[in-house]
Every structure is written in structure tokens, then in C-alpha cells.
Design an enzyme around this catalytic site. Structure first.
Site, PDB file in Angstrom:
ATOM      1  N   LYS A 217     -15.459 -23.920  41.779  1.00 21.87           N
ATOM      2  CA  LYS A 217     -14.149 -23.637  42.362  1.00 21.87           C
ATOM      3  C   LYS A 217     -14.311 -23.110  43.783  1.00 21.87           C
ATOM      4  O   LYS A 217     -14.847 -22.032  43.993  1.00 21.87           O
ATOM      5  CB  LYS A 217     -13.383 -22.590  41.557  1.00 21.87           C
ATOM      6  CG  LYS A 217     -11.937 -22.449  42.061  1.00 21.87           C
ATOM      7  CD  LYS A 217     -11.251 -21.205  41.564  1.00 21.87           C
ATOM      8  CE  LYS A 217     -11.524 -19.998  42.412  1.00 21.87           C
ATOM      9  NZ  LYS A 217     -10.953 -20.065  43.774  1.00 21.87           N
TER      10      LYS A 217
ATOM     11  N   GLU B 141     -23.621 -12.669  44.220  1.00 18.65           N
ATOM     12  CA  GLU B 141     -23.971 -12.371  45.605  1.00 18.65           C
ATOM     13  C   GLU B 141     -22.722 -11.755  46.219  1.00 18.65           C
ATOM     14  O   GLU B 141     -21.729 -12.447  46.436  1.00 18.65           O
ATOM     15  CB  GLU B 141     -24.415 -13.660  46.320  1.00 18.65           C
ATOM     16  CG  GLU B 141     -25.285 -13.394  47.517  1.00 18.65           C
ATOM     17  CD  GLU B 141     -24.482 -13.231  48.775  1.00 18.65           C
ATOM     18  OE1 GLU B 141     -24.117 -12.074  49.084  1.00 18.65           O
ATOM     19  OE2 GLU B 141     -24.200 -14.231  49.423  1.00 18.65           O
TER      20      GLU B 141
ATOM     21  N   CYS C   3     -21.131 -11.698  54.562  1.00 15.14           N
ATOM     22  CA  CYS C   3     -21.456 -10.578  53.669  1.00 15.14           C
ATOM     23  C   CYS C   3     -22.653  -9.789  54.184  1.00 15.14           C
ATOM     24  O   CYS C   3     -22.759  -8.599  53.951  1.00 15.14           O
ATOM     25  CB  CYS C   3     -21.704 -11.086  52.258  1.00 15.14           C
ATOM     26  SG  CYS C   3     -22.746 -12.540  52.234  1.00 15.14           S
TER      27      CYS C   3
ATOM     28  N   GLU D 194     -16.776  -2.499  53.481  1.00 17.23           N
ATOM     29  CA  GLU D 194     -16.962  -3.793  54.111  1.00 17.23           C
ATOM     30  C   GLU D 194     -15.637  -4.213  54.750  1.00 17.23           C
ATOM     31  O   GLU D 194     -14.612  -4.303  54.071  1.00 17.23           O
ATOM     32  CB  GLU D 194     -17.385  -4.809  53.053  1.00 17.23           C
ATOM     33  CG  GLU D 194     -17.771  -6.138  53.639  1.00 17.23           C
ATOM     34  CD  GLU D 194     -18.345  -7.087  52.591  1.00 17.23           C
ATOM     35  OE1 GLU D 194     -17.833  -7.105  51.470  1.00 17.23           O
ATOM     36  OE2 GLU D 194     -19.285  -7.821  52.931  1.00 17.23           O
TER      37      GLU D 194
END
Lengths: 478, 297
Positions: A184, A258, A292, A389
Site C-alpha cells: 500500500k 523503519e 526519517c 521529529e
């Protein structure tokens, strides 16, 4: 001194042929969604609607998983590794043949500069398929025992920051190991995954080996919790990764995650200054900071702080923001209004908590989602902009005096995906590399990726590796 | 053949000095802070000991001790860690009779069967000891990237590992979960078998006299069901082995709790402790670190 101005240098979008609507790619064919609704994907640089795609509902997910199961049992599992390899080589070649088209499509749908999609994303996509193609008939040497077996059906959910590259990271090793996949793509960037489905058709890949289902979070949830899925692979936020880890608890599903990061990029006083400035800029402004492993916490040794900051600001002043299809563009559009709101919110928090905000003067386009490259100074470890983040072009700058202090600050985070070290002293590089609790350490470079190089995090940045022999192991029972 | 003295039979009427069975935390032998103890019997129900029943606080203290020991242990040379593990085997060998008697009592085995379990346990420490300085060569790599970079990947210890030891196998199973965790530099908090904790307590005494730094292995006697949830949800624990959890619902809950900080979880599975262990318990508690550096003049 007056500067030379750049003339616009747009890459033509005539090379892409976007359909007005797309179905789901299940069992080798595009099919209508049975129980989902269509949704639109827009170009974040212009807010133009690019296409309508289908949201896969539970029945669609079920259909895709069953197709993958059948393909695994009847075709892909029993197929000799040599032949799986050939299919993967075919795919790699097709990606190269259609490289420019894929790059333009990626920049349109994602908002990233064509310079990056053309020179980084798409070449790495082809490289990943080449790399793992070669593994398909050598699995007994992969370190998973003399007769390694695939898990079966892999359910894979990928993010919007590197849509096609993340697809390659997921699909190439899975297929090489003999798994079949249901993937997806992210809600906001489905188009290159759908183009990849066409590539699978052109390669005559047996039906059901790769299934692409579009949709949002609910579709992903249905996929990873589907009882027919043996292996779950996810790249995305730590919050969603945590939810997936909870959802698969008590099952037999294997999982690799991840997730997020808050990488320290550490500059010592003896660092080569010009390369360092380029490395800092590449570390945080590459792909609008939608990375990331972005070097979002700059740790500068106090003795060179003033010089580094002055040079960094000067360099930021030369970054060109705008049309992602312009070959001179350095920073493209923020991928979605939601992400833009998140970046704005955290930047506001940065100011409210007392950090000093600076951006170069730059004109942002009136249409689309944009955020200027931004640096915060006077940041403390307690500030939210140093802990959370942001996933945008926002750099937090902290200082340190001793190597031990740099290590202490760098490791003071629940994340552990990547880190950077800038120094001319070799022994210090290796010492720092040992001390940093992060899965990837870039020394005197940053944001380098290669299919042969294992990538993945410590701590709350997830588990499992992608790339290299280690990445293959995640798809083999052992 | 090494010469050993033949000892005369002990004086029949002598009143023996019995041991207080305690926890092993941070290199010391405290009682449970809760003051609790519970009765441990042999397989036939005869009283063996009052074992300390570890509490949530003891588990947290053990995590603190394990975290404190992690930096030092994980940065020792692999050669040194290998020697320390080998030393554990040496010291266990000297207590062979004691372990055999305790395993026989705990598991209701003949003394000869118990002896073979102790043999296998000692041999397992030796096997894992040898892995210390070979792991990086077997699971690490040099990565041929398409550019002028030197790029390599190395295994590193995950951090603090919680080990819920098997309930049935009191020494070989216990050894087989502890050794692979600590040989690579992790530090461990172990919850022993509830009903068969005595060999584990003795193993703590071996640790204390084998140059294993305090805090590297912490041993809690008590209930995995009671302490497990606190370890599974503890944010300073990096990985957990659910081996000793027999109820699938309980295992699921612990795994879900462990997701909070993305712990590496080893699910309970059928185990044959006599079989060759393979690498999977070693690699379970390893991270891969990849380092890049440009090549140029």
C-alpha cells in the site's frame, strides 16, 4: 556584487501520461474497488488534482492477499531462484527505460525537486532491483541457513517521502526471497506505485506476485492485520509503527519497522568547513527535510559555532525554492497541507519555547504547500524542536564543548536511526561511530544510500534492516 | 587426567549450614525489597527453600543496575567478554555436584540425568563464549556501494534485555537464554522459573565469582506473570524474551506492552534445549550499525 539570475528550466511533463482514474492492481490487473471510495491525489506544488485513485476496503484487501497467497503457492514460491532473478532484472531494466517518466511523475505527485527524483530516487530504485535480483538464486549464502524459505505473503505499507524508492526497498528483497507482496503506497503519493504496477505487467510478472492497493491508514491497518499476511514491513511514523507492533502481538507475523528519527549531525572544530556546510544543508534540506534520517539536530563545537552559523546562513540564502519540475530547484513543495500544518505548529512551538528562528528571504509560490528553509538557534535539549521529529526543512542548532558531551547530547533521544560526524581526525570518527546509538553513521558525508548498505534504526526508530544481505534476511524464515 | 582428591564421606551427625536464597542484583545479593518470600519445593513437594519473591521495585532496581553496567560491558573487547563467559563455565564446573543435586531436586530427575543437563549447560557457556569475537565477522559486512565510500556494517548490543526464563528447564534452558544475550555486550534482567529457581540462584553465585561485572546479569526469583508486565512496559528495557510465559494471552499482552518503546520481542516457542542453538538468539539482541566514510585524497 550582483548575482546571475537563473532562467526557468522546467522539465517537460509531457513524458507522463496520467489517467484520470486508477483502480487497484490485484492479481495482475487493474480492477475497480469493490467496497472502497475513490479519493484524489494532488500535486502539492500547485494543488492541481492529478488523478482519482481507489481506496481499497476490507474486501479488496482480502482479495489482494488471497491473490498473493495463490501466486506464492502456485508460481513464485516453487519457481527456481534463477527465474525470479530474471524477472527482477527485467523490472530493473524497465525502471531504467522509464526513468525520466518516473522521475517527473514522482516530482509531480510528491513535490520533490526533479533534480532529486531524477538523480537520487529513480537511479536508486533501479539499483535496488538489480542488487536483489542477483540474490534470488543465491539465498543459501544469505546467512539464513542452508535451505532458507520465504515467509509467504508480505504486507507492506510505505510512506510518501520517497514513494517509489520505499516501494523498491520493500518489494525487491521480498520478491528475491520468494515472497509475494501486497503493497500500500501512501495516500498522498500513489501514482508511481501504480506506474510500477504497469511495469510489472510489461515484465510479464506472474499475476498476484505484486499487488498494489491504494488507500489511507484504514487500508494499511486492514492489510497488516489480515490473517493471510505472514510478514509485515512498514516505513513511517513511530506512532503508527507502535500501533502495528501492538496489533501483531500474539500472532505469528514477522515484522520489520523503519520509523522516525531525530538525527544529530555533529560538527567538530577541525571539520572541513566547506564540505561540512554542504553536508548540513544536504542533511536537513534534502527532500524538504521529509527524511526519517534527516540531520535535524545540528551539534556544533562551541569554538566554531559563529563561523558555521554564518556560513550556513549564507548558503541557505542561495537555496532555490519553487517548481519541483524546474531543474534548478533545490527545495520543492511540502507534501500535504497536513504536513505543512505540523511543520508550522512545531516551528511556532520552537519560537514560543524561546529558540530564535531564522529563514533566508525567499518568495514562496502562492499556490501549493510551501515552507522556507528554517534554522533555530539557542535550542536546548528540552525544547520540543530538539526532541520531536518535525519532518520538514527545519534545523535545530545546539552546541557542545567536548566529544563526550557531543555523544551525550546526540544519544539523548528515544530515536536512533542515523547520525553524522564531521571531523578530520580519523580516530575520533571511529570513536564517535562506536559511541553513537544509531543504525547509520555518516562520517564526513550525510544522507547516502545504497542497495548494498544496510539501513535501519536502534531503539524507537524501529527494527530490522533494509538493504544489503541484512535486508534480505528480513524476508527469509530462519 | 587431572588429579582430584577423593573426599571422605561427611560426618553423619553434623548439622549443615543452610543458605538464604536471595536475589542477585547489581552484583549484590539483596532480599526482595517487598520482604516477600515463597516456598520452593522439590519435584515431590518436599521443602527446599524460601526464595525471595521479587517485586516491581526489585525489577526496576535490576533495570537500573543493568543499564549502569551496559556501557562498560558492551565496550569491553569481544576477546575479554569471551574469556569472562568461559570463566563462568570454569566456575560452574567446580560446582558440578551442587548444580546436579539442585537440578535433580528441581526437575525430579535422576542424578545421572541431572548431571548430563549440567554438562550440557557448562558446554553451552563454552560454546557461546567462543562466539564473542566471531559474531562481527559472521554477521557484519563490508558493503560495496556504488560510489567512493568505505562502508561497513557491524553488530552491536541492543542494550538492556529482559529474559523471562523457561519454567521447566531450570539450568540448561536458563543458560541458553542468558548466554546469547550477554556475550555480545547486552546486560540482562532475568526472571527465573517460579517453581524451580534454585539452580538460577546458584548461577548468580557463579556470576558473582566469574569476573562478570555487577549488573551485567541480574537474577530475580519470583513470578514472571507478576514481574513480566513491569519489564515489558519499562521504557529503559530494549528487548524482552517471553520464553517463560506459557499462556498465549499473557504473551500477547506482554508483547503489546513491549510495543510502547518498540522493544525487540522474542515470542515463546517450542524449544529443544539440547539441540544446537544456532544464531537466532544471538542475533535477536543485536543491532546493525552501518558506517560510511568518503574515500579520496
Amino acid at each position: 556584487m550582483s548575482r546571475f539570475e537563473y532562467a526557468p528550466a522546467p522539465e517537460s511533463r509531457a513524458i507522463v501520461d496520467i489517467k484520470s482514474s486508477y483502480g487497484l492492481f490485484i492479481n495482475g490487473a487493474f480492477v475497480e474497488a469493490t467496497d472502497g471510495k475513490p479519493f484524489k491525489t494532488v500535486s502539492p506544488a500547485s494543488e492541481e488534482v492529478l488523478a482519482e485513485v481507489s481506496e481499497a476496503g476490507p474486501a479488496d484487501v482480502d482479495k489482494a492477499v488471497k491473490a498473493a497467497r495463490k501466486a506464492h503457492e502456485k508460481v513464485w514460491g516453487p519457481m527456481p531462484g534463477r527465474d525470479r532473478a530474471k524477472y527482477l532484472f527485467r523490472i530493473a531494466r524497465l525502471i531504467q527505460e522509464r526513468a525520466r517518466e518516473l522521475a517527473v511523475l514522482e516530482s509531480l505527485d510528491n513535490g520533490k525537486p526533479i533534480r532529486e527524483s531524477r538523480d537520487v530516487d529513480v537511479p536508486l530504485v533501479a539499483a535496488h532491483f538489480f542488487y536483489y535480483a542477483g540474490w534470488a538464486d543465491k539465498l543459501e549464502y544469505a546467512g539464513a541457513g542452508p535451505d532458507p524459505q520465504p515467509w509467504g505473503v508480505a504486507g507492506q505499507v510505505i510512506p510518501w517521502n520517497f514513494p517509489l524508492l520505499m516501494l523498491a526497498w520493500k518489494i525487491a528483497p521480498a520478491l528475491a526471497a520468494g515472497n509475494t507482496v501486497v503493497l500500500k503506497p501512501a495516500e498522498t503519493t500513489p501514482l508511481t506505485a501504480l506506474a510500477f504496477a504497469e511495469i510489472c505487467q510489461q515484465a510479464d510478472l506472474p499475476p498476484g506476485v505484486v499487488n498494489i492497493i491504494t488507500g489511507a491508514g484504514r487500508t494499511g491497518e486492514n492489510l497488516v492485520t489480515h490473517e493471510g499476511v505472514d510478514k509485515v514491513a512498514f516505513t513511517g511514523s513511530t506512532a503508527v509503527g507502535r500501533a502495528i507492533a501492538k496489533a501483531v502481538a500474539g500472532t505469528d507475523k514477522k515484522v520489520t519497522l523503519e520509523l522516525g528519527g531525530k538525527a544529530a549531525n555533529i560538527v567538530f572544530e577541525d571539520a572541513p568547513i566547506d564540505q561540512t556546510i554542504e553536508g548540513i544543508v544536504n542533511g536537513i534540506f534534502f527532500n524538504q527535510g521529509h527524511v526519517c534520517c534527516a540531520g535535524s539536530r545540528l551539534l556544533v563545537q562551541e569554538s566554531v559555532y559563529d563561523e558555521v552559523l554564518a556560513r550556513l546562513k549564507r548558503r541557505m540564502g542561495t537555496l532555490r525554492i519553487g517548481d519541483p519540475l524546474d531543474k534548478n530547484t533545490d527545495i520543492g513543495a511540502i507534501n500535504s497541507p497536513e504536513q505543512l500544518a505540523r511543520i508550522r505548529e512545531l516551528s511556532q512551538v520552537g519560537e514560543d519555547e524561546g529558540a530564535e528562528r531564522w529563514s533566508p528571504e525567499c518568495e514562496l509560490p502562492s499556490q501549493g504547500y510551501w515552507f522556507p528553509p528554517t534554522v533555530f538557534t539557542g535550542v536546548s535539549q528540552a525544547h520540543r524542536i530538539a526532541r520531536e521529529e518535525i519532518f520538514g526543512p527545519v534545523l535545530s542548532v545546539l552546541t557542545f564543548r567536548t566529544p563526550a558531551e557531543a555523544v551525550e547530547k546526540a544519544n539523548n533521544t528515544p530515536f536512533g536511526l542515523s547520525a553524522g560526524v564531521w571531523t578530520e581526525k580519523g580516530s575520533r570518527i571511529l570513536w564517535m561511530a562506536n559511541q553513537l546509538r544509531a543504525g547509520v553513521v555518516w562520517a564526513n558525508t550525510f544522507n547516502r544510500f545504497d542497495p548494498a548498505s544496510p539501513f535501519g534504526g536502534y531503539k524507537e526508530s524501529g527494527y530490522g534492516r533494509e538493504g544489503g544481505r541484512h535486508g534480505l534476511e528480513a524476508y527469509l524464515a530462519h | 587426567m587431572v588429579w582430584r582428591p577423593t573426599l571422605p564421606t561427611r560426618e553423619p551427625g553434623r548439622l549443615d549450614v543452610r543458605k538464604t536464597y536471595k536475589l542477585y542484583v547489581g552484583g549484590a545479593f539483596p532480599r526482595s525489597e517487598s520482604g516477600r518470600s515463597y516456598v520452593v519445593t522439590n519435584a515431590k513437594g518436599k521443602f527446599l527453600a524460601n526464595a525471595s519473591q521479587a517485586s516491581r521495585k526489585d525489577a526496576r532496581d535490576a533495570v537500573v543496575a543493568a543499564r549502569k553496567a551496559f556501557g562498560g560491558w558492551s565496550t569491553r573487547t569481544a576477546y575479554n567478554r569471551g574469556q569472562v563467559l568461559y570463566r563462568i563455565a570454569e566456575v560452574m564446573e567446580g560446582r558440578h555436584d551442587q548444580f546436579s543435586a539442585e537440578v535433580a531436586a528441581a526437575e525430579g530427575l535422576s542424578i545421572s540425568k541431572a548431571r548430563s543437563l549440567v554438562d550440557a549447560s557448562i558446554d553451552r557457556w563454552v560454546w557461546y563464549a567462543g562466539w564473542a569475537d566471531k559474531l562481527a565477522q559472521v554477521v557484519g559486512s563490508s558493503n560495496p556501494v556504488a560510489g567512493p565510500y568505505f562502508d561497513f556494517s557491524l553488530p552491536e548490543a541492543t542494550g538492556v534485555v529482559a529474559l523471562l526464563a523457561p519454567q521447566d528447564d531450570s539450568l540448561l534452558g536458563l543458560t541458553s537464554v542468558i548466554a546469547p544475550a550477554i556475550v555480545s555486550g547486552n546486560t540482562a534482567v532475568v526472571v527465573t522459573s517460579f517453581e524451580r529457581p534454585v539452580p538460577a540462584i546458584t548461577l548468580g553465585e557463579v556470576m558473582a565469582t566469574s569476573d562478570v561485572p555487577g549488573g551485567v546479569v541480574n537474577i530475580l526469583t519470583g513470578s514472571a506473570s507478576e514481574i513480566g508486565p513491569w519489564l515489558a512496559s519499562h521504557l529503559d528495557v530494549n528487548a524482552i524474551d517471553l520464553c517463560g510465559i506459557e499462556d498465549p494471552d499473557e504473551a500477547r499482552e506482554l508483547e503489546a506492552a513491549a510495543a510502547e518503546n518498540l522493544k525487540r520481542v522474542r515470542r515463546p516457542a517450542e524449544e529443544d534445549w539440547f539441540a544446537s542453538p544456532g544464531l537466532s538468539r544471538l542475533t535477536q539482541y543485536l543491532e546493525t550499525k552501518t558506517v560510511w566514510h568518503p574515500i579520496g585524497v
